[in-house]
Scaffold this motif. Structure first.
Motif, PDB file in Angstrom:
ATOM      1  N   GLU A  83       0.445 -31.605 -36.270  1.00  0.00           N
ATOM      2  CA  GLU A  83      -0.265 -32.249 -37.379  1.00  0.00           C
ATOM      3  C   GLU A  83      -0.963 -31.236 -38.288  1.00  0.00           C
ATOM      4  O   GLU A  83      -0.921 -31.350 -39.518  1.00  0.00           O
ATOM      5  CB  GLU A  83      -1.282 -33.252 -36.837  1.00  0.00           C
ATOM      6  CG  GLU A  83      -2.000 -33.989 -37.949  1.00  0.00           C
ATOM      7  CD  GLU A  83      -2.758 -35.210 -37.478  1.00  0.00           C
ATOM      8  OE1 GLU A  83      -3.186 -35.993 -38.343  1.00  0.00           O
ATOM      9  OE2 GLU A  83      -2.930 -35.380 -36.245  1.00  0.00           O
ATOM     10  N   ILE A 117       1.855 -40.273 -35.784  1.00  0.00           N
ATOM     11  CA  ILE A 117       1.232 -39.078 -36.367  1.00  0.00           C
ATOM     12  C   ILE A 117       1.657 -38.903 -37.828  1.00  0.00           C
ATOM     13  O   ILE A 117       0.819 -38.661 -38.713  1.00  0.00           O
ATOM     14  CB  ILE A 117       1.587 -37.828 -35.544  1.00  0.00           C
ATOM     15  CG1 ILE A 117       0.934 -37.904 -34.158  1.00  0.00           C
ATOM     16  CG2 ILE A 117       1.131 -36.551 -36.262  1.00  0.00           C
ATOM     17  CD1 ILE A 117       1.383 -36.808 -33.203  1.00  0.00           C
ATOM     18  N   HIS A 121       0.210 -39.182 -42.802  1.00  0.00           N
ATOM     19  CA  HIS A 121       0.472 -38.234 -43.887  1.00  0.00           C
ATOM     20  C   HIS A 121       1.598 -38.664 -44.831  1.00  0.00           C
ATOM     21  O   HIS A 121       1.771 -38.074 -45.896  1.00  0.00           O
ATOM     22  CB  HIS A 121       0.818 -36.867 -43.282  1.00  0.00           C
ATOM     23  CG  HIS A 121      -0.232 -36.350 -42.344  1.00  0.00           C
ATOM     24  ND1 HIS A 121      -1.323 -35.635 -42.770  1.00  0.00           N
ATOM     25  CD2 HIS A 121      -0.368 -36.473 -40.997  1.00  0.00           C
ATOM     26  CE1 HIS A 121      -2.082 -35.323 -41.721  1.00  0.00           C
ATOM     27  NE2 HIS A 121      -1.526 -35.820 -40.639  1.00  0.00           N
TER      28      HIS A 121
END
Length: 259
Positions: A83, A117, A121
């Motif tokens: 990440e 995850i 984004h």
């Protein structure tokens, strides 16, 4: 001539398309002998005949062979590095869309972890994950998306609260929004055609069971599958010894960039 492990390997390949020659022999032979004993057979020949007659036994063998050990957010430091360092790299090189291949995905813990995850984004409709395994039973399990508390013990609470619904008996079901990012497919790393134009391949704690020759073959095929500057993410027990000769440069521990 006595029927031994060599004959068994040939017959298994004909029956399942799984090439046991590509696995470390001492380790794999010992595992199979243990299974044969537990199932009450007296040797390789009788066990193979049993698999031909009993589809359930054959499926048990394939599942046992593929060593299905998986868990959400397994080896947390690696996911944190993904990440913090790798996702910014991917966004810089490939923009706001990402295509990921989770190879040998087992029960789906890994591709679902990836989707959660990346969803922090990327827009969900910009995340494409192909999740593959040789074992049809674990793929069926993965598609259901229902897991026990034990599988989720390392998963940060923020993901559990946001992406799971709690069911009865300590079970949790992954959200449809995350499930829709992932396509599950049967795939044999040692035999089948590889995918193309992949931005990141995740293959963790799988090739450790392969011979050195088979490992190199898999890594070369991964290299060909990746886009220019694509990333290969491997497991915490692995390293690519001759990375540069296989076309990779170390970006970070356990993360390799296609050269």
């Amino acid at each position: 001539m006595a029927y031994g492990y060599n004959e068994f390997k040939k017959d298994v390949y004909g029956l399942t398309n799984i090439n046991l020659e590509m696995y470390k022999e001492r380790q794999m032979k010992r595992r199979i002998e243990s299974l044969i004993s537990r199932k009450g057979f007296d040797g390789f020949e009788s066990f193979f005949k049993g698999m031909k007659q009993d589809e359930g036994l054959l499926r048990t063998f394939v599942s046992y062979l593929t060593i299905n050990v998986s868990q959400f957010y397994r080896n947390p430091v690696q996911w944190e590095n993904l990440e913090k360092e790798i996702i910014p790299y991917l966004k810089k090189n490939f923009g706001d869309k990402v295509t990921i291949w989770s190879a040998a995905c087992s029960t789906g813990d890994e591709p679902y972890t990836l989707a959660m995850i990346f969803s922090k984004h990327y827009s969900l409709d910009k995340i494409k994950i192909i999740a593959t395994d040789i074992d049809e039973d674990v793929l069926a399990f993965a598609k259901e998306g229902v897991y026990s508390e034990k599988s989720l013990v390392d998963l940060p609470k923020v993901y559990l609260d946001k992406h799971f619904d709690k069911l009865d008996k300590g079970l949790y079901k992954i959200s449809d929004a995350i499930r829709n990012c992932i396509t599950f497919k049967k795939h044999n790393l040692l035999e089948d055609k590889y995918f193309s134009d992949i931005n990141m391949i995740v293959c963790r704690n799988v090739v450790i069971y392969f011979t050195d020759e088979a490992k190199d073959s898999v890594y070369r095929k991964f290299h060909n599958s990746l886009s220019k500057d694509g990333i290969l993410f491997i497991g915490s027990t692995e390293q690519i010894i001759r990375a540069k000769s296989l076309g990779f440069d170390t970006l970070r521990t356990f993360f390799y960039k296609k050269m």
